[in-house]
Design an enzyme around this catalytic site. Structure first.
Site, PDB file in Angstrom:
ATOM      1  N   GLY A   1       6.495   7.713   6.733  1.00  0.00           N
ATOM      2  CA  GLY A   1       5.720   8.296   5.648  1.00  0.00           C
ATOM      3  C   GLY A   1       6.337   9.525   5.018  1.00  0.00           C
TER       4      GLY A   1
ATOM      5  CG  ASP B   1       5.168  -3.301  -5.013  1.00  0.00           C
ATOM      6  OD1 ASP B   1       5.733  -4.401  -5.138  1.00  0.00           O
ATOM      7  OD2 ASP B   1       5.726  -2.310  -4.522  1.00  0.00           O
ATOM      8  CG  ASN B   2       7.574  -0.478  -7.557  1.00  0.00           C
ATOM      9  OD1 ASN B   2       6.784   0.145  -6.858  1.00  0.00           O
ATOM     10  ND2 ASN B   2       8.749  -0.880  -7.119  1.00  0.00           N
TER      11      ASN B   2
ATOM     12  N   GLY C   1       0.787  -1.223   0.000  1.00  0.00           N
ATOM     13  CA  GLY C   1       0.000   0.000   0.000  1.00  0.00           C
ATOM     14  C   GLY C   1       0.822   1.278   0.000  1.00  0.00           C
TER      15      GLY C   1
ATOM     16  NE  ARG D   1       3.976   9.365  -6.977  1.00  0.00           N
ATOM     17  CZ  ARG D   1       4.349   8.085  -6.871  1.00  0.00           C
ATOM     18  NH1 ARG D   1       5.568   7.709  -7.266  1.00  0.00           N
ATOM     19  NH2 ARG D   1       3.519   7.189  -6.363  1.00  0.00           N
TER      20      ARG D   1
ATOM     21  NE  ARG E   1       0.592   1.183  -7.282  1.00  0.00           N
ATOM     22  CZ  ARG E   1       1.560   2.056  -6.981  1.00  0.00           C
ATOM     23  NH1 ARG E   1       2.707   1.622  -6.513  1.00  0.00           N
ATOM     24  NH2 ARG E   1       1.368   3.342  -7.099  1.00  0.00           N
TER      25      ARG E   1
END
Length: 630
Positions: free
Chosen positions: A149, A297-298, A113, A206, A213
């Protein structure tokens, strides 16, 4: 004087829609900190975690224009740094974090996540389309695990610059619209040597159509037989169907409309994702880009370059190039990227489960490598200026070029740029005399014998597979003989042979051999160029077309590591002007740096090849010191 809160804010008028939060299940828990999140695709972020005195470091006008904004408007907004760092809630935004899983270095990792990313919402207008915006580095989310984070200035600069550089190269990518830093500091160990330092918290805004993904579908996976882990929403096929329908309706409407049968529609979707991924990795390979962490996940569901971590553009061509220092087994090396992307697609097919017919999904996967190779060869032909005809032998011509580049330690970016200077073949010309000046330029940016020996020795020391081969040859010659002809074994033995040859030669002999190798290959290349023109062709037109294509596809500028590091060092001292200056160059990768900066900014270009600015081992060579950036 009016307070900042009462001054007009252009960012406060962004037309948010936030469709994804209306279409997919959301975790509304108010429980703070990291936790498992079952049966949801997003988690709401209840409290913002403001930066201390946020300030703009840089803005990308081209990325901001996707949102209908100008850099000047954003800079003039008194609340701009707060809004675009997640320190203040943008009117209409709905902060959230996306839940996904993933295979990391081949192993299923269950819940991952957005551990350092906060979704702000989707900005949608008739004039500018639909764009999701998110801030990276805005604080803890339910998916932060043991992290804080936060992102720091150096990593944020790298992502900001490379996102925009890739877009300028024409490679599909998420975008970076702004970079904000602050007076909030966190402790980091940048060299992984136990020496922690305080670094400034920074945030990148971004932008992409979506950040969903492959791993977004892996939250539905059942228990993995190797890791024993399962996705946080294992077995929830109904939510998986919701997610699949949302992606199809929003991003692949033509596919949704063309197929009335669900599995046919899903198969067409999977084939389109496969096609986009094959095209993307072919584009990476053709500019020497190495992602560094190609975990599932990328991998973007839209075929975008996603999540810039330990990326790198190759300096000297090396198929084993790895940009991630922690990737000791070279899983994500340059040459492995196509096969890894196929493996990741297989994981996506598994995660889609009953939504796909397994045999049909397997057939689509079988199309991946041929499709990738076709994309790759098509781009490579253009890089060599072969624009009129296609020959089967072109594949061998490219392979031979890469082999010469590897053996001579040639710079990847500069070599392709220099090949446009190879003269068109004319009847009766002398090969050595005609191409000598171009070969000289290529050789000037090839590795010295000391560099090649050092590079070969390091590759040998780091190569676990080669060590095992040598051990096998000593302890079990019979077994060694049985496997000696395998492709992998042959490649490793060639590496050992090159190292042995280097040890037994000297600089003069090496340069003579390198010169002969380049002259021989360029001779093959010129003969192939000659076949572009038949008796009815207009030769001047073909020559002009060749140069236009080559100079339009072979970048003069890529984001080399030493450039990024120079920018980071200046920024950490408070000088943000280097970011702006380098961004300006990266946004025009096919232009001459002199036309961007002028001679006053770069100094006199005293060397005939200096405008190409070779970089190796983190810094440019002495003869390239006069040039600002490439």
């Amino acid at each position: 004087m009016e307070s900042a809160e009462r001054l007009p804010s252009v960012l406060g008028r962004l037309p948010f829609k936030n469709t994804v939060l209306k279409k997919l299940p959301i975790d509304d828990s108010e429980q703070p900190g990291s936790r498992m999140v079952p049966e949801a695709c997003f988690s709401r972020i209840r409290a913002l975690q403001p930066l201390v005195r946020p300030v703009f470091v840089a803005l990308s006008q081209t990325a901001l224009s996707l949102l209908g904004l100008s850099a000047q408007e954003v800079l003039s907004d008194p609340l701009g740094p707060e809004y675009l760092s997640g320190s203040r809630l943008l009117p209409g935004s709905e902060p959230a974090a996306h839940c996904y899983s993933g295979h990391q270095f081949g192993l299923f990792a269950a819940q991952l996540g957005d551990g350092a990313v906060m979704y702000l919402g989707e900005v949608e207008s008739c004039a500018h389309g639909r764009w999701e915006i998110q801030v990276k580095g805005a604080g803890v989310t339910p998916y932060s695990r043991d992290g804080d984070g936060r992102k720091v200035l150096r990593s944020s600069i790298r992502e900001f610059l490379c996102s925009e550089a890739m877009a300028a190269l024409g490679i599909p990518s998420t975008r970076a619209a702004s970079l904000v830093t602050s007076d909030l500091y966190v402790s980091r160990d940048p060299l992984n040597n136990g020496q922690r330092i305080l670094e400034r918290c920074s945030v990148v805004l971004r932008v992409a159509p979506t950040f969903i993904r492959f791993g977004s579908f892996e939250i539905f996976l059942g228990r993995d037989e190797f890791s024993g882990l399962q996705g946080p929403s294992a077995g929830r096929d109904d939510i998986r169907a919701q997610l699949l329908d949302y992606i199809g309706d929003t991003f692949y409407p033509q596919i949704q409309q063309a197929h009335s049968i669900r599995k046919d529609r899903n198969l067409a979707f999977f084939r389109e994702v496969m096609t986009r991924t094959a095209r993307l990795v072919a584009q990476w390979q053709c500019v020497g880009f190495c992602h560094g962490v190609l975990n599932t996940d990328n991998m973007s569901i839209l075929g975008l370059t996603l999540d810039y971590g330990p990326f790198g553009f190759m300096e000297r061509f090396d198929p084993d190039f790895v940009s991630n220092a922690s990737d000791k087994k070279r899983r994500y090396s340059y040459q492995a990227q196509p096969s890894v992307c196929r493996w990741n697609l297989a994981c996506l097919a598994e995660a889609l489960g009953s939504e796909l017919d397994p045999a049909e999904a397997g057939a689509v996967l079988d199309e991946f490598m041929p499709m990738y190779e076709a994309f790759y060869l098509s781009i490579m032909r253009k890089k060599l200026g072969l624009v009129r005809i296609e020959e089967a032998e072109d594949r061998e011509l490219v392979s031979d070029l890469l082999r010469v580049m590897h053996n001579t330690g040639a710079d990847f970016t500069n070599t392709f740029r220099l090949l446009s200077r190879v003269p068109w073949p004319e009847e009766g010309d002398s090969e050595r005399a005609t191409v000598g000046s171009v070969v000289d330029l290529i050789l000037e940016q090839c590795a010295s014998i000391e560099e090649l020996k050092q590079f070969g020795s390091q590759s040998y020391q780091d190569n676990i597979e080669l060590a095992m081969i040598l051990s096998l040859a000593q302890t079990s010659p019979l077994m060694f003989g049985m496997v000696a002809d395998s492709p992998g074994m042959t490649q490793q033995l060639e590496l050992l042979g090159r190292l042995k040859e280097l040890v037994e030669t000297n600089q003069d002999d090496l340069k003579r051999k390198q010169r002969d190798d380049w002259i021989y290959w360029i001779g093959q290349y010129r003969r192939r160029l000659g076949r572009e023109c038949d008796s009815t062709s207009d030769l001047p037109v073909i020559i002009k077309e060749r140069l236009k294509v080559m100079n339009g596809i072979n970048p003069r500028v890529v984001l080399r590591n030493y450039i990024a590091q120079n920018v980071i060092q200046a920024a950490e001292k408070g000088d943000f002007s280097e970011i702006v200056r380098v961004l300006k160059v990266l946004e025009k990768p096919y232009s001459d740096p002199e036309t961007l900066f002028g001679r006053d900014g770069c100094g006199e270009m005293e060397h005939s090849g200096a405008e190409l600015d070779v970089a190796y081992d983190g810094k440019p060579p002495a003869w390239a010191q006069t040039v600002c950036v490439t």
